[in-house]
Design a protein around this motif. Sequence first.
Motif, PDB file in Angstrom:
ATOM      1  N   HIS A  47       0.666  -0.902  -0.151  1.00 24.09           N
ATOM      2  CA  HIS A  47      -0.186   0.042  -0.749  1.00 24.09           C
ATOM      3  C   HIS A  47       0.891   1.558   0.225  1.00 24.09           C
ATOM      4  O   HIS A  47       0.457   2.734  -0.302  1.00 24.09           O
ATOM      5  N   ALA A  48       2.239   1.420   0.221  1.00 19.35           N
ATOM      6  CA  ALA A  48       3.128   2.295  -0.106  1.00 19.35           C
ATOM      7  C   ALA A  48       4.256   2.524  -1.343  1.00 19.35           C
ATOM      8  O   ALA A  48       3.169   2.193  -2.277  1.00 19.35           O
ATOM      9  N   SER A  49       4.103   3.657  -1.154  1.00 18.44           N
ATOM     10  CA  SER A  49       4.652   3.950  -2.417  1.00 18.44           C
ATOM     11  C   SER A  49       6.242   4.181  -2.677  1.00 18.44           C
ATOM     12  O   SER A  49       6.684   3.436  -1.471  1.00 18.44           O
ATOM     13  N   THR A  50       6.966   3.911  -3.527  1.00 15.80           N
ATOM     14  CA  THR A  50       7.750   3.182  -3.802  1.00 15.80           C
ATOM     15  C   THR A  50       8.907   4.485  -2.423  1.00 15.80           C
ATOM     16  O   THR A  50       9.866   3.505  -1.732  1.00 15.80           O
ATOM     17  N   ARG A  51       8.857   5.797  -2.751  1.00 15.42           N
ATOM     18  CA  ARG A  51       9.569   6.082  -2.109  1.00 15.42           C
ATOM     19  C   ARG A  51       9.868   5.954  -0.030  1.00 15.42           C
ATOM     20  O   ARG A  51      10.376   5.624   0.266  1.00 15.42           O
ATOM     21  N   GLU A  52       8.628   5.764   0.616  1.00 12.61           N
ATOM     22  CA  GLU A  52       8.043   4.690   1.328  1.00 12.61           C
ATOM     23  C   GLU A  52       8.134   4.077   1.174  1.00 12.61           C
ATOM     24  O   GLU A  52       8.852   3.519   2.967  1.00 12.61           O
ATOM     25  N   VAL A 133      15.124   3.510 -10.542  1.00 12.22           N
ATOM     26  CA  VAL A 133      13.811   3.221 -10.110  1.00 12.22           C
ATOM     27  C   VAL A 133      13.206   4.587 -10.150  1.00 12.22           C
ATOM     28  O   VAL A 133      11.702   4.465 -10.532  1.00 12.22           O
ATOM     29  N   PHE A 134      13.419   5.395 -10.415  1.00 11.21           N
ATOM     30  CA  PHE A 134      12.929   6.822 -10.491  1.00 11.21           C
ATOM     31  C   PHE A 134      13.251   7.626 -11.927  1.00 11.21           C
ATOM     32  O   PHE A 134      13.058   8.094 -12.742  1.00 11.21           O
ATOM     33  N   GLY A 135      13.499   6.026 -13.275  1.00 10.28           N
ATOM     34  CA  GLY A 135      13.632   6.606 -14.101  1.00 10.28           C
ATOM     35  C   GLY A 135      13.177   6.193 -15.262  1.00 10.28           C
ATOM     36  O   GLY A 135      13.441   6.481 -16.560  1.00 10.28           O
ATOM     37  N   LYS A 136      11.793   6.123 -14.981  1.00  6.99           N
ATOM     38  CA  LYS A 136      10.859   5.390 -16.587  1.00  6.99           C
ATOM     39  C   LYS A 136       9.892   6.536 -17.102  1.00  6.99           C
ATOM     40  O   LYS A 136      10.209   6.847 -18.139  1.00  6.99           O
ATOM     41  N   PRO A 137      10.388   7.771 -16.173  1.00 13.11           N
ATOM     42  CA  PRO A 137      10.138   9.079 -17.530  1.00 13.11           C
ATOM     43  C   PRO A 137      10.522   9.315 -18.605  1.00 13.11           C
ATOM     44  O   PRO A 137      10.420   9.589 -19.347  1.00 13.11           O
ATOM     45  N   ALA A 138      11.734   8.803 -18.458  1.00 17.02           N
ATOM     46  CA  ALA A 138      12.940   9.480 -19.199  1.00 17.02           C
ATOM     47  C   ALA A 138      12.839   8.315 -19.993  1.00 17.02           C
ATOM     48  O   ALA A 138      13.299   9.237 -21.391  1.00 17.02           O
ATOM     49  N   LYS A 139      12.545   6.888 -20.170  1.00 16.81           N
ATOM     50  CA  LYS A 139      12.331   6.089 -20.858  1.00 16.81           C
ATOM     51  C   LYS A 139      11.090   6.161 -21.792  1.00 16.81           C
ATOM     52  O   LYS A 139      11.221   6.075 -22.958  1.00 16.81           O
ATOM     53  N   PHE A 140      10.198   6.744 -21.465  1.00 20.22           N
ATOM     54  CA  PHE A 140       8.569   6.157 -21.660  1.00 20.22           C
ATOM     55  C   PHE A 140       8.552   7.294 -22.858  1.00 20.22           C
ATOM     56  O   PHE A 140       8.718   7.428 -23.368  1.00 20.22           O
ATOM     57  N   VAL A 161       2.959   2.684  -8.159  1.00 22.02           N
ATOM     58  CA  VAL A 161       2.158   3.472  -7.579  1.00 22.02           C
ATOM     59  C   VAL A 161       3.422   4.276  -8.794  1.00 22.02           C
ATOM     60  O   VAL A 161       3.243   5.290  -9.063  1.00 22.02           O
ATOM     61  N   ARG A 162       5.110   4.065  -9.027  1.00 24.35           N
ATOM     62  CA  ARG A 162       5.845   4.643  -9.585  1.00 24.35           C
ATOM     63  C   ARG A 162       5.245   5.364 -11.539  1.00 24.35           C
ATOM     64  O   ARG A 162       6.038   5.632 -12.190  1.00 24.35           O
ATOM     65  N   ASP A 163       4.606   3.180 -11.092  1.00 20.33           N
ATOM     66  CA  ASP A 163       4.072   3.416 -13.215  1.00 20.33           C
ATOM     67  C   ASP A 163       3.348   5.009 -13.216  1.00 20.33           C
ATOM     68  O   ASP A 163       3.379   5.203 -14.703  1.00 20.33           O
ATOM     69  N   ILE A 164       1.722   4.592 -12.562  1.00 22.73           N
ATOM     70  CA  ILE A 164       0.942   5.727 -12.536  1.00 22.73           C
ATOM     71  C   ILE A 164       1.718   6.976 -12.901  1.00 22.73           C
ATOM     72  O   ILE A 164       1.958   7.850 -13.216  1.00 22.73           O
ATOM     73  N   GLU A 165       2.592   7.175 -11.622  1.00 23.85           N
ATOM     74  CA  GLU A 165       3.495   8.701 -11.742  1.00 23.85           C
ATOM     75  C   GLU A 165       4.678   8.744 -12.939  1.00 23.85           C
ATOM     76  O   GLU A 165       4.515  10.339 -13.568  1.00 23.85           O
ATOM     77  N   ALA A 166       5.006   7.719 -13.349  1.00 25.30           N
ATOM     78  CA  ALA A 166       6.017   7.980 -14.581  1.00 25.30           C
ATOM     79  C   ALA A 166       5.051   8.771 -15.852  1.00 25.30           C
ATOM     80  O   ALA A 166       5.509   9.239 -16.571  1.00 25.30           O
ATOM     81  N   ALA A 185      -5.879  -1.130  -3.957  1.00 23.26           N
ATOM     82  CA  ALA A 185      -6.492   0.353  -3.229  1.00 23.26           C
ATOM     83  C   ALA A 185      -5.977   1.656  -3.640  1.00 23.26           C
ATOM     84  O   ALA A 185      -5.458   2.477  -3.689  1.00 23.26           O
ATOM     85  N   ALA A 186      -4.434   1.508  -3.345  1.00 24.92           N
ATOM     86  CA  ALA A 186      -2.713   2.631  -3.737  1.00 24.92           C
ATOM     87  C   ALA A 186      -3.050   2.199  -4.651  1.00 24.92           C
ATOM     88  O   ALA A 186      -2.575   3.954  -5.034  1.00 24.92           O
ATOM     89  N   LEU A 187      -3.122   1.805  -5.928  1.00 22.28           N
ATOM     90  CA  LEU A 187      -3.694   1.538  -7.547  1.00 22.28           C
ATOM     91  C   LEU A 187      -4.681   3.475  -7.744  1.00 22.28           C
ATOM     92  O   LEU A 187      -4.363   4.029  -7.643  1.00 22.28           O
ATOM     93  N   ARG A 188      -6.131   2.211  -6.858  1.00 16.54           N
ATOM     94  CA  ARG A 188      -6.901   3.327  -7.228  1.00 16.54           C
ATOM     95  C   ARG A 188      -6.865   4.560  -6.474  1.00 16.54           C
ATOM     96  O   ARG A 188      -7.424   5.612  -7.133  1.00 16.54           O
ATOM     97  N   ALA A 189      -6.517   4.863  -5.827  1.00 17.72           N
ATOM     98  CA  ALA A 189      -5.879   5.791  -4.943  1.00 17.72           C
ATOM     99  C   ALA A 189      -5.778   7.269  -5.520  1.00 17.72           C
ATOM    100  O   ALA A 189      -5.817   8.487  -5.158  1.00 17.72           O
ATOM    101  N   LEU A 190      -4.872   7.086  -6.563  1.00 17.56           N
ATOM    102  CA  LEU A 190      -4.149   7.912  -7.487  1.00 17.56           C
ATOM    103  C   LEU A 190      -5.041   8.467  -8.537  1.00 17.56           C
ATOM    104  O   LEU A 190      -4.169   9.043  -9.357  1.00 17.56           O
ATOM    105  N   ARG A 191      -5.960   7.183  -8.862  1.00 17.79           N
ATOM    106  CA  ARG A 191      -7.101   7.640  -9.952  1.00 17.79           C
ATOM    107  C   ARG A 191      -6.629   8.022 -11.344  1.00 17.79           C
ATOM    108  O   ARG A 191      -5.832   8.139 -11.857  1.00 17.79           O
TER     109      ARG A 191
END
Length: 224
Positions: A47-52, A133-140, A161-166, A185-191
Amino acid sequence: MPYALAIFDLDGTLADSFPWFLRTINDVADRFGFRRVRDEDVEALRHASTREILSRLEVPLWKLPAIARHARRLKGEAAAEISLFAGVETMLRTLSQSGVQLALVTSDSEANAREKLGEAAALFSHFDCSASVFGKPAKFRRVIRRAGVAPDNVIAIGDEVRDIEAARAVGIACGAVCWGYAAPAALRALRPDYVFERMEAITATLCPDAVARMSEAISGNAGG
C-alpha cells in the motif's frame, strides 16, 4: 479512446515475479544492509509508494544502482521460475494484430525480459530496459519519440504507484493492473485512467473492435 502505442511494465504486469521477489528480498537485504521484510510487513508495503518503501526498509539511495544490478542478475538465474500471467500472450497478440505498437519499459535487463516473454517478445517494437527506480519518465519519452506517436495516443500499463507517476510526468494515459506488486487500493487512490481487474479488460479497452469481432465469431459458431 484508441491508443497507437501501449507501453508495458514487465514484473507484476506481464510476468508473475512477486512470489520470486518475496523469496529473494531478504537475501538482498542482508547483502546490501537494509531492513529485512517480515511476512507481516508485506501488505503494508503493497500500500506504500516507492519512496515510502525505500524509507521504511532504510535503503540508502546511493546503493540503488548496485542493488538493481544484483537483482537483474538474480532474475536472470531464476528465469525458469518466473512465468507470464495467464492470458498475456493472447492479450499482446490481439493488441499487435489490431495495430497497437507495443513497447516494454522495465527495470529488468532486455535479455531477461526477452527470456521471460518467450515468443511474445517478437510482438514488441520497442524495448527500453534497465530503468532506475525513478527513471521511467525519461524512458517513456524516448520510446514515444522512437514510435513517432503523439503523447495523446499513448498509454502506459503497470502495477506500481511509480508507473502511474511516470505516465503522469510525461502526459500520457495510465492503466493500473490489480494482479501485481502494489495493492489495488493504493493504485485506485491515485485515480489512474483505467484500472484493469482482469487481463481481458486490457484488450477490451484498447481493442474494442477486435473483441466485438471475436464475440460475433463465437456467437456465430455457437449458432451454427
